[in-house]
Design a protein around this motif. Structure first.
Motif, short mmCIF file in Angstrom:
data_model
loop_
_atom_site.label_atom_id
_atom_site.label_comp_id
_atom_site.label_asym_id
_atom_site.label_seq_id
_atom_site.Cartn_x
_atom_site.Cartn_y
_atom_site.Cartn_z
N HIS A 17 0.82 -1.20 0.00
CA HIS A 17 0.00 0.00 0.00
C HIS A 17 0.86 1.27 0.00
O HIS A 17 2.06 1.23 0.27
N ASP A 18 0.21 2.39 -0.32
CA ASP A 18 0.80 3.73 -0.19
C ASP A 18 2.07 3.88 -1.01
O ASP A 18 3.06 4.50 -0.58
N VAL A 48 -0.50 5.99 -4.82
CA VAL A 48 -1.11 7.25 -4.41
C VAL A 48 -0.56 8.37 -5.29
O VAL A 48 0.65 8.63 -5.28
N HIS A 51 0.59 11.90 -2.27
CA HIS A 51 0.37 11.55 -0.87
C HIS A 51 0.38 12.80 0.01
O HIS A 51 1.36 13.51 0.12
N HIS A 80 -4.96 4.22 -5.70
CA HIS A 80 -5.19 4.21 -4.24
C HIS A 80 -5.51 5.63 -3.78
O HIS A 80 -4.72 6.28 -3.10
N GLY A 81 -6.69 6.10 -4.20
CA GLY A 81 -7.09 7.45 -3.85
C GLY A 81 -6.35 8.48 -4.65
O GLY A 81 -5.85 8.22 -5.76
N HIS A 84 -4.77 10.41 -0.22
CA HIS A 84 -4.80 9.51 0.95
C HIS A 84 -5.12 10.28 2.23
O HIS A 84 -4.89 9.80 3.33
N GLU A 102 -6.99 9.56 7.31
CA GLU A 102 -6.58 9.11 5.98
C GLU A 102 -7.71 8.46 5.19
O GLU A 102 -7.47 7.90 4.12
N GLU A 104 -9.75 9.15 2.86
CA GLU A 104 -10.00 10.19 1.86
C GLU A 104 -11.37 10.09 1.19
O GLU A 104 -12.04 11.10 0.95
N PRO A 138 -8.21 4.58 0.11
CA PRO A 138 -7.36 4.65 1.29
C PRO A 138 -8.09 4.17 2.54
O PRO A 138 -9.26 4.48 2.75
N HIS A 214 2.45 -2.08 4.53
CA HIS A 214 2.52 -0.63 4.40
C HIS A 214 3.94 -0.13 4.64
O HIS A 214 4.71 -0.78 5.38
#
Length: 250
Positions: A17-18, A48, A51, A80-81, A84, A102, A104, A138, A214
């Motif tokens: 993620h992220d 993202v 971020h 992913h958004g 985030h 977070e 979002e 997110p 993450h």
């Protein structure tokens, strides 16, 4: 490790993620770790675009080049958004306290969610030169506006904490909690370690097991040890798969 088998095989889906330039060093560490356990880059990345409004992917040429290499090697890319970060001011307790602000897409209107999804998809697909696999909000949190927008954008897949589904018709493709870890506080570290340990046995019956890591995990050695243990157990009797495999049998 199991060889890729029939549609009846029990499957492991892993993800980072992220992903973005803000956490480049941490993402590199996770890529190496997962590749070791999964015999190559056989996982998904949740990208993202900007971020927290502090790390615009559009301006990070070197990281864009990494994304292209990873995508070309078989890594699935999800939007992913956008930032985030919950900046809607309307998502309330769930987003502010459970996710450190977070969530979002929890409080966005349909039009704003649609705009961010569309622009995120266009940016990432332009960078990697191929379609994204889908969209994952997110913190796995979707408000009514985000759910309505999903049906308009045309993503093949979406995921929350308890399921993977097909936005075009709402068909659920996989069920069961994601095994993930939290590094934000000692209490959250302890609870995620306990859940991961339990899940190694309790989630064995699941047809599809999802494991998500993450960037923050890399700063807590106990979390890394737990991730290693969970992946080692999972690959013993599961096929390391792809999210898009779920579409082939539904």
């Amino acid at each position: 490790m199991p060889i890729a088998g029939t549609s009846h095989s029990r499957r492991l889906l892993a993800s980072i993620h992220d992903v973005g330039p803000r956490f480049e060093r941490e993402v590199d560490q996770l890529v190496d770790r997962l590749s070791h356990h999964l015999a190559g880059p056989r996982f998904a990345m949740l990208v993202v675009p900007d971020h927290w409004g502090q790390a615009p992917l559009a301006q990070a040429r070197a990281f864009q080049a990494k994304l292209r290499v990873w995508a070309s090697s078989g890594v699935e890319m999800f939007v992913h958004g956008w930032t985030h970060r919950d900046d809607s001011g309307s998502a309330g307790f769930k987003a502010k306290h459970m996710t450190a602000g977070e969530g979002e897409f929890l409080g966005l209107s349909q039009n704003e969610a649609l705009r961010r999804m569309t622009e995120g998809r266009a940016l990432i697909e332009d960078i990697i030169g191929r379609p994204v696999a889908g969209f994952i909000a997110p913190a796995w949190l979707y408000g009514p506006g985000a759910r309505a927008a999903l049906g308009q954008v045309g993503f093949a897949l979406a995921e929350d904490h308890m399921r993977v589904w097909r936005p075009s018709d709402g068909a659920v493709l996989a069920k069961g909690p994601v095994v993930t870890w939290a590094s934000r506080s000692p209490a959250r570290v302890a609870s995620s370690l306990a859940f991961a340990a339990l899940a190694r046995t309790a989630l064995k019956p699941l047809r599809t097991l999802r494991i998500a890591v993450h960037p923050g995990d890399t700063g807590v050695p106990a979390l890394l040890d737990s991730i290693d243990a969970s992946l080692a157990v999972a690959v013993r009797d599961r096929t390391v798969g792809r999210y898009t495999d779920l579409l082939k049998r539904n």
